[in-house]
Scaffold this active site. Structure first.
Site, short mmCIF file in Angstrom:
data_model
loop_
_atom_site.label_atom_id
_atom_site.label_comp_id
_atom_site.label_asym_id
_atom_site.label_seq_id
_atom_site.Cartn_x
_atom_site.Cartn_y
_atom_site.Cartn_z
N GLU A 163 -5.42 -35.85 -101.51
CA GLU A 163 -4.41 -36.85 -101.21
C GLU A 163 -5.14 -38.06 -100.65
O GLU A 163 -5.94 -37.92 -99.72
CB GLU A 163 -3.43 -36.31 -100.18
CG GLU A 163 -2.38 -37.34 -99.88
CD GLU A 163 -1.31 -36.88 -98.89
OE1 GLU A 163 -1.38 -35.74 -98.41
OE2 GLU A 163 -0.43 -37.71 -98.62
N LYS A 210 -8.02 -34.48 -91.64
CA LYS A 210 -8.02 -35.93 -91.83
C LYS A 210 -7.19 -36.62 -90.74
O LYS A 210 -7.51 -37.73 -90.32
CB LYS A 210 -7.46 -36.28 -93.21
CG LYS A 210 -8.48 -36.06 -94.31
CD LYS A 210 -7.96 -36.50 -95.66
CE LYS A 210 -7.04 -35.47 -96.25
NZ LYS A 210 -6.70 -35.73 -97.67
N ARG A 246 -11.19 -21.83 -96.81
CA ARG A 246 -11.61 -23.19 -96.52
C ARG A 246 -12.84 -23.16 -95.63
O ARG A 246 -13.13 -22.17 -94.97
CB ARG A 246 -10.49 -23.99 -95.89
CG ARG A 246 -10.14 -23.59 -94.46
CD ARG A 246 -8.87 -24.27 -93.97
NE ARG A 246 -9.05 -25.67 -93.66
CZ ARG A 246 -8.42 -26.66 -94.31
NH1 ARG A 246 -7.60 -26.42 -95.29
NH2 ARG A 246 -8.61 -27.91 -93.96
#
Ligand code: ATP
Ligand code: MG
Length: 752
Positions: free
Chosen positions: A32, A269, A259
């Site tokens: 994104e 982020k 992850r």
């Protein structure tokens, strides 16, 4: 690749290709554009692009841009730069989910027509209530009874912007009693009136991730859609949408991998943006940031980052990787590549009394003998030189091998000098050394017979250039940073007037260097000029944190201090009677004061703690879990997806040694998502700690057999490699090895 054991994703891909399920592998990397990509994304990039490359397939770069509020074209550029810098090429043009808005809309209309989606108009609060909990089924909103016609009309009007945000949403009609919360009539579309950075105000509605992702994958002909474990519960919805719409095969499937989490690093982020906005760092590309742009500016190489991603492998269970392993990779990459030069960080003047005449130009190789590279420079030597302040000691401690009033030292590539006189200022600080050199002790032609214990670096005073050094260190001072309070105050030290030998500025044999005995450095790509050179420290020569940690932690302690009652300076009101009573009671149970206070002051927390304590586990462990994990969760969410019994069970798992503290965190995370019992999570994810030495022994033996060079180096005294071996054990066991036992066995077997 071929020699290594294949990871489970590659096995899936290989099998699919063999069976002819797909003609070609197509993957995608779908960030994104709401922030700069970080090292976690590098991992995803290496998975998505790496697998496509290994099987002759294609990988798309797709901006997953369905949130107009947070997205920005500058982030699109940052993502493109990062992928390119890492050495990958996306197939075709950059793709955007926003390019598919019309197609996605058409699919939604189709679902409405099938009676599989409806416009809901209840408020958020009611929607949450109706959704139920993990233990209780939800109930469907009354609006689910709307007719297809009405839904179609409302949906179109939503699209045109006739309603305010929050007034309506489109939901899939699936199953309000599903054990998977994601299947309880999930949202497909919501109204957003912020202009989108690409489509402007064309759309007043935006698809949700779950709806957009599977269909975008399908539209692009993606075959394998890899994502991180948080999306495990979304898979059912991914499949439901594609199946319900009866898309023409072949269709994509989603697979999840663990992850990347790194110690001493925050990676979300959102948190990184906060650092930028609050000015804690100079920007997204601040060399202390774990962003790809940050590593790049700091001087990391793409190779080192990719090697790191490969080393940590692709796992099915989350774990925290030690940031030392990344630092190890960059050292390991630079060591055989970069020239060695001399730079004096804290200059101390040395006048060589008996040196006469002009500067002499010495030959000095750029690369040590075991590096398969050639090249050398001329090094000026003369009457006035500078050495590092720390390389002289007037009252040396035992074992000090450098220059002292009684001990000569070699100047690297030059001569042996001896201290004759120490000059001090009126504060008693050493400001200059008067020395003598031995003309017959020239490096390589030494006939002096003088014994020295070490060689130090130096620069000639009149030819040296003044440079700025930016000495970067880890951004956080704790292993598992949570907030800005955990920032390492020494993460950047600027040295304004270091002195460097002239060839580095005049010849520029490379961009990256080893400044001998100081570390690896990189000419800052933004601020460097020949007039005012600036070098960033990429990494120190040794892992200075491993030692610090050992000093701080004489015995294995809990990984984190319990939540403090309040930040300092913020006075708390005195406890009331009930709180005091609780406080005394908890202390009587043997709880530490901070923990007792935290529990006593918060009634909800206290009641949770008491119920959990009754249900099982040791008082101490239960209290720790409640004050740390549960407290945090209570702050976030109104309703918890787990109860006191589950915390008690988690405590029992910890107490019995079945799982480590680290794993407990992961299990807890999973509990907050799925509400499952900790035992179930541990079994399903295979998280049981491996404490049996007989299970660990063959694993360690294999690692030792596979790394003969490192074993040899370790045996020669390179102790930092110990961490490498333990790291390998943790990696091979996906973080499940009991660290104490692993440490003991590694030590034992390396000695053998
Ligand atoms: P963050 O949560 O750090 O803000 P994100 O997951 O929101 O990141 P996206 O832009 O959605 O960021 O991520 C793009 C891809 O990168 C996704 O497939 C995601 O699973 C993957 N990814 C993100 N963080 C990590 C990580 N730490 N390790 C591995 N893959 C990751
Ligand atoms: Mg995210």
């Amino acid at each position: 690749m071929s020699e290594r054991k294949k990871d489970f994703l590659r096995k899936i891909v290989e099998e699919d290709l063999q069976k002819g399920k797909y003609k070609e592998v197509v993957t995608r990397f779908p960030p994104e554009p709401n922030g700069y990509p970080h090292i976690g994304h590098a991992k995803a990039i290496s998975v998505d692009f790496g697998i496509a490359r290994d099987y002759g397939g294609r990988c798309h770069l797709r901006m997953d841009d369905t949130n107009p509020e947070t997205e920005d074209p500058k982030y699109v550029e940052a993502i493109k730069d990062a992928v390119t810098w890492l050495g990958f090429k996306w197939d075709g043009p950059v793709r955007y989910t926003s390019d598919y808005f019309q197609q996605l809309y058409d699919y939604a209309v189709e679902l409405i027509k099938m009676g599989k989606a409806y416009v809901d108009s209840i408020d958020e609060e009611t929607m949450r209530e109706l959704r139920g909990t993990v233990t209780e089924p939800g109930r469907r909103s009354e609006f689910a009874k709307r007719s297809v016609e009405e839904n179609l009309e409302l949906f179109e009007r939503m699209r045109k912007g006739e309603f305010a945000e929050g007034e309506h949403v489109l939901r899939a009609k699936i199953d309000m009693a599903s054990p998977n919360m994601k299947m309880r009539d999930p949202l497909l579309y919501r109204i957003r009136r912020t202009p989108h950075y690409r489509t402007g105000t064309e759309w007043a509605i935006y698809p949700m991730y779950d709806f957009a992702h599977c269909l975008s994958d399908y539209i692009e002909g993606v075959t394998h859609s890899f994502c991180t474990l948080e999306f495990e519960n979304n898979r059912e919805l991914y499949d439901w949408i594609l199946e319900t719409l009866k898309v023409k095969p072949p269709r994509p499937y989603q697979y999840e991998f663990a992850r990347l989490n790194l110690s001493y690093t925050v990676m979300s982020k959102r948190k990184l943006l906060e650092l930028v906005q609050k000015g804690v760092v100079s920007g997204w590309d601040d060399p202390r940031m774990p962003t790809i742009a940050g590593y790049r500016r700091r001087g990391y190489t793409p190779e080192s980052i990719l090697t790191f991603c490969e080393q940590i492998g692709i796992a099915k269970a989350n774990s925290v990787v030690d940031v030392a392993q990344l630092e190890f990779c960059i050292r390991d990459d630079l060591n055989p590549k970069v020239p060695r030069v001399m730079c004096v960080v804290e200059p101390l003047k040395v006048t060589i009394e008996n040196y006469e005449g002009d500067v002499e130009w010495l030959d000095a190789p750029y690369y040590p003998h075991d590096v398969p590279k050639e090249g050398s420079r001329k090094l000026p030597f003369g009457k006035y030189i500078y050495i590092n302040r720390k390389d002289f000691e007037e009252n040396p401690p035992k074992g000090y091998h450098r220059l002292t009033p009684d001990q000569p030292v070699r100047l690297r590539y030059a001569y042996i000098i001896r201290c004759k006189e120490v000059i001090k200022n009126d504060k008693g600080e050493v400001v200059e050394i008067i020395a003598e050199y031995y003309p017959n002790s020239k490096s390589g032609q030494d006939t002096s017979g003088i014994k020295v214990k070490s060689a130090i670096h130096w620069v000639e005073a009149n030819h040296a250039k003044s440079v700025e050094l930016r000495l970067y260190d880890r951004l956080y001072r704790v292993e598992q940073p949570e907030s800005i309070d955990d920032i390492n105050p020494d993460s950047l030290k600027v040295v304004k007037n270091a002195l460097i030998e002239p060839a580095v500025i005049n010849e520029k044999p490379d961009e990256r260097y080893q400044f001998e005995r100081e570390g690896y450095f990189y000419a800052d790509p933004v601020d460097y000029t020949d007039e005012a050179p600036v070098f960033n420290r990429i990494v120190t020569l040794k892992d200075s944190w491993a030692k610090k940690q050992q000093k701080q932690k004489p015995s294995p302690k809990p990984q984190k201090e319990p939540a403090k009652p309040q930040p300092k300076g913020d006075e708390l009101p005195p406890m009331d009677t009930a709180q005091k009573e609780r406080f005394e009671g908890y202390k009587a149970l043997g709880l530490r004061e901070e923990i007792a206070v935290t529990l006593a002051r918060d009634e909800a927390l206290a009641s949770f703690f008491e119920k959990a304590r009754e249900a099982g586990g040791s008082v101490e462990t239960v209290a720790k879990l409640v004050t740390n994990e549960v407290a945090r969760e209570l702050k976030k969410e109104a309703a918890l997806s787990f109860g006191p019994e589950q915390i008690a069970k988690l405590a029992e798992l910890l107490d019995s040694g079945a799982i480590s503290t680290r794993t407990a965190k992961e299990v807890f995370e999973a509990m907050t998502q799925s509400g499952e019992d900790p035992e179930t999570i541990v079994e399903q994810k295979g998280l049981r700690q491996i404490s049996d030495p007989e299970t660990l022994r063959p694993i360690i033996e294999e690692i030792i057999a596979q790394n003969p060079q490192n074993v040899a180096k370790y045996k020669e005294g390179n102790e930092k490699l110990f961490g490498f071996f333990v790291g390998q054990v943790m990696q091979k066991t996906q973080g499940k090895a009991d660290p104490k036992i692993a440490n003991r066995l590694v030590k034992e077997l390396l000695k053998a």
